[in-house]
Enzyme design. Structure first.
Site, PDB file in Angstrom:
ATOM      1  N   ARG A 174       0.837  -1.210   0.000  1.00  0.00           N
ATOM      2  CA  ARG A 174       0.000   0.000   0.000  1.00  0.00           C
ATOM      3  C   ARG A 174       0.867   1.254   0.000  1.00  0.00           C
ATOM      4  O   ARG A 174       0.534   2.252  -0.640  1.00  0.00           O
ATOM      5  CB  ARG A 174      -0.945   0.026   1.208  1.00  0.00           C
ATOM      6  N   GLU A 188       2.184   1.648  -3.387  1.00  0.00           N
ATOM      7  CA  GLU A 188       1.086   2.165  -4.201  1.00  0.00           C
ATOM      8  C   GLU A 188       0.890   3.668  -3.966  1.00  0.00           C
ATOM      9  O   GLU A 188       0.683   4.432  -4.920  1.00  0.00           O
ATOM     10  CB  GLU A 188      -0.193   1.401  -3.852  1.00  0.00           C
ATOM     11  N   SER A 225      14.908  14.561   3.505  1.00  0.00           N
ATOM     12  CA  SER A 225      15.834  13.579   4.053  1.00  0.00           C
ATOM     13  C   SER A 225      15.117  12.405   4.713  1.00  0.00           C
ATOM     14  O   SER A 225      14.116  12.574   5.403  1.00  0.00           O
ATOM     15  CB  SER A 225      16.735  14.248   5.092  1.00  0.00           C
TER      16      SER A 225
END
EC number: 4.2.1.104
Length: 156
Positions: A96, A99, A122
Site C-alpha cells: 500500500r 502504491e 531527508s
C-alpha cells in the site's frame, strides 16, 4: 569503535530472533522501547535491521528480550539498509505504501519543489509517527506523519 555491516544477513537473522523473543514474551514494540529514550518508530526500525542502536538503548532492549552480548553488539552496528529485496513488495501492508508513492510520488515531488525549491526530503534527518484515530464514519484511521529535513540541491 563504530562498526558497519557489509551484508544484510547478520541483522536479518537477528531480526528473526528479536521477533521470536517479542512473540514468546508477548511484548509490544512500545514495551520494548520503554527506557531507550528513542521513538518507538526508530527503535522498531533498528530491531528490524534498519538502524544501529546507541549502546544504552541496545542494553535496554537486549535485557527485555534476553539477547546475549553478541546480539547486543550487533544491534549497535550500522546495517546495510533496505528491507524490500527484489523490487515490488508483495506484503499487502508494505505494498500500500508502494502504491501511495506510485500514485502520489510525482505530486509530492512537485509540491515539495514548488514550496522549497530543488532538493529532497531527508530520510536520515527524519521522524516517523503513527497514530490510530477513530474514523467519524466508523472504524479506525491511521495517521502517518513523515517529518524529514529539506535538503536543497547544491550546485558544484
Amino acid at each position: 569503535m563504530t562498526q558497519s555491516q557489509h551484508s544484510q544477513s547478520p541483522r536479518e537473522a537477528l531480526a528473526e530472533r528479536i521477533v521470536e523473543a517479542k512473540t514468546r514474551k508477548n511484548l509490544t514494540f512500545e514495551q520494548i522501547n520503554e527506557g531507550t529514550g528513542l521513538s518507538v518508530a526508530f527503535t522498531t526500525a533498528a530491531l528490524l535491521g534498519q538502524h544501529p542502536l546507541p549502546a544504552d538503548a541496545a542494553r535496554v532492549v537486549a535485557a527485555k528480550l534476553d539477547l546475549d552480548d553478541d546480539a547486543q553488539r550487533l544491534l549497535q552496528t550500522i546495517p546495510v539498509r533496505g528491507s524490500i529485496p527484489g523490487g515490488v513488495p508483495t506484503d499487502p501492508t508494505i505494498y500500500r505504501f508502494y502504491e501511495i508513492v506510485q500514485v502520489y510520488g510525482s505530486t509530492l515531488k512537485a509540491l515539495i519543489h514548488e514550496q522549497f525549491g530543488d532538493g529532497i526530503v531527508s530520510a536520515i534527518n527524519f521522524k516517523l509517527d503513527i497514530k490510530k484515530v477513530d474514523d467519524p464514519e466508523g472504524g479506525s484511521r491511521a495517521v502517518i506523519t513523515l517529518d524529514g529535513k529539506y535538503l536543497p540541491t547544491k550546485p558544484f
